[in-house]
Structures are given as structure tokens and as C-alpha cells.
Design an enzyme around this catalytic site. Structure first.
Site, PDB file in Angstrom:
ATOM      1  N   ARG A 153      -0.383   4.408  -0.707  1.00 16.24           N
ATOM      2  CA  ARG A 153      -1.258   5.580  -0.712  1.00 16.24           C
ATOM      3  C   ARG A 153      -0.818   6.628   0.312  1.00 16.24           C
ATOM      4  O   ARG A 153      -0.308   6.307   1.368  1.00 16.24           O
ATOM      5  CB  ARG A 153      -2.703   5.168  -0.430  1.00 16.24           C
ATOM      6  CG  ARG A 153      -3.343   4.408  -1.563  1.00 16.24           C
ATOM      7  CD  ARG A 153      -4.728   3.912  -1.200  1.00 16.24           C
ATOM      8  NE  ARG A 153      -4.664   2.811  -0.233  1.00 16.24           N
ATOM      9  CZ  ARG A 153      -5.748   2.138   0.190  1.00 16.24           C
ATOM     10  NH1 ARG A 153      -6.937   2.473  -0.264  1.00 16.24           N
ATOM     11  NH2 ARG A 153      -5.608   1.149   1.050  1.00 16.24           N
ATOM     12  N   ASP A 160       0.854  -1.197   0.000  1.00 21.00           N
ATOM     13  CA  ASP A 160       0.000   0.000   0.000  1.00 21.00           C
ATOM     14  C   ASP A 160       0.880   1.235   0.000  1.00 21.00           C
ATOM     15  O   ASP A 160       1.619   1.483   0.957  1.00 21.00           O
ATOM     16  CB  ASP A 160      -0.900  -0.017   1.245  1.00 21.00           C
ATOM     17  CG  ASP A 160      -2.020   1.018   1.188  1.00 21.00           C
ATOM     18  OD1 ASP A 160      -1.857   2.023   0.474  1.00 21.00           O
ATOM     19  OD2 ASP A 160      -3.040   0.827   1.861  1.00 21.00           O
TER      20      ASP A 160
END
Length: 243
Positions: A177, A175
Site C-alpha cells: 500500500r 504490504d
């Protein structure tokens, strides 16, 4: 060593799914086809999905193309937005959703994930609650890897990888983000506490670390099917999502 092996295996599944289309001195890399079961007027219809990437780098060395994905920032060429409902600035209690763009789920209605359901359901929850906001984060495709990379990740998933392994097999973290910009917008729109609609502890942690006033969280699960069951299990087992 394990990640190197994942990347090596990735090419074996991807190389016959990538096509170089030359356009003058430039290249268009076409990836696909990829099975995409879509909810179309209440009936599941399976389509074939392709994605393409324009580049000044013309090469048939597809390992080179894959190796450059993680440094190309493909997901950065998008703009985010926010949908606000009710008296968001001054209302005492507000729900918010930090929703990462999912081209296949939000737009096409793909059942490979639960993103389209979460988008619609969180908007419904906010409206029923009376006050809230949905932040639509357009540079978050594929947990931050971009649409073209996500297409390759889907091919790996069709060959036994889970969502975490697929991202890592392409050279990305699980991830990548970032919520910093969205949180700054949130703080500009509202200073009072918010309740976050999420299953992801990383989102909650990001808001608190940035000094946003968070009073709690409410979960958002649903739309489980044969197409996304493994995907949802991986969220809990490997990405730490909460019930």
C-alpha cells in the site's frame, strides 16, 4: 528459495479454482468458489464468493495468469475519497483514519477480517470526538494486491497459508500500500496536528515521513471471532501491528 516454493505450492491449490470463460478475443478468468461467512441481520450465514478478471490474454496456463498479477496493477483502477466531520480545517484536535478498502468486509460484512468493524467504529469514534476525517483508500484492496488477487489469496488461506504467506505465495510483498496521495489530500484539508486511528506502524511512519503533523495515535481492535483470530494474530506477529 522459500518464496519460490510458496508460489509453486500456490498453483496446486488455485488451478482447480480458476475457470477460463472466453468472450470473443478476450478472456474472463473466474476464481472461486470461496467460503465467506457473512453477518446478515445478526446471524452468520456462509456464502460462496467468486471474483472475475477481464483480460485480452487468453490462456489456460494459470501459472502465467498468477505470475502476471503482481505487475498488472489491478488495484489501481479505483478512486479514493474522504469523509470529513466537524470543523476539520480549524478544529484544535482531530481524529483521522486511513482506511483501506475491503470489498468483502466493508460491503458484504465478512467476518474473515475486522475491516468492516474498523470502518464503522472509526466513523463512530470520529463523530463522537467531534472533529475528524476518514480516508477511504480504494486502491488498497488486499493490502494493495487487488480484489481478484485477494480472492486467490483467500483460497491459499483456506489451505493453511496465513495472510502474509498468501500474498507472498502470489508473488506480492506482505504490504504494497501507498499513502502518498491520501497524505497530500490531508495536508490540503488540514495543517494542524491529527491523531491517527490505527494499529499499523507503517501508516504512522508514512504520515510522519511525508511531513504531516501527527500528534499521536489511538488503537482500534475489536470484533474478534473464530473466523478472523488467526488473521489478527498474524497482523501482530508478522506485520508488526501495535496494541
Amino acid at each position: 528459495m522459500e518464496q519460490i516454493q510458496l508460489k509453486a505450492n500456490a498453483l496446486s491449490f488455485l488451478e482447480d479454482k480458476i475457470k477460463l470463460v472466453k468472450k470473443g478475443d478476450e478472456a474472463i478468468y473466474l476464481v472461486g468458489p470461496i467460503k465467506l461467512p457473512i453477518n446478515l441481520y445478526g446471524e452468520t450465514v456462509e456464502f460462496k464468493w467468486y471474483s472475475w478478471l477481464k483480460s485480452e490474454n487468453v490462456t489456460e496456463d494459470f501459472q502465467q495468469v498468477i505470475d502476471q498479477l503482481s505487475s498488472a496493477n489491478l488495484a489501481e483502477y479505483q478512486q479514493s475519497s474522504v469523509l470529513v466531520y466537524g470543523d476539520f480545517e480549524y478544529g484544535e484536535d482531530a481524529l483521522i483514519r486511513m482506511h483501506s478498502i475491503c470489498h468483502t468486509g466493508d460491503i458484504f460484512g465478512s467476518k474473515r477480517c475486522d475491516c468492516g468493524f474498523q470502518l464503522k467504529q472509526s466513523l463512530k469514534m470520529i463523530a463522537e470526538h467531534g472533529t475528524g476525517a476518514l480516508f477511504y483508500l480504494a486502491n488498497h484492496e488486499g493490502r494493495g494486491i487487488g480484489l481478484f488477487s485477494k480472492a486467490m489469496a483467500y483460497i491459499l488461506q483456506e489451505n493453511g497459508y496465513d495472510t502474509v504467506e498468501a500474498n507472498e505465495g502470489l508473488g506480492f510483498p506482505d504490504d504494497s500500500r501507498n499513502y502518498d496521495d491520501a497524505i497530500e489530500v490531508l495536508k490540503a484539508l488540514r495543517t494542524k496536528p491529527v491523531t491517527l486511528i490505527t494499529n499499523n506502524p507503517k501508516k504512522l511512519k508514512a504520515l510522519k515521513a511525508a511531513g504531516a503533523s501527527v500528534s499521536g495515535r489511538t488503537p482500534l481492535w475489536g470484533d474478534i471471532s473464530e473466523y478472523n483470530e488467526k488473521y489478527l494474530q498474524t497482523k501482530v506477529k508478522k506485520s508488526g501491528h501495535m496494541a
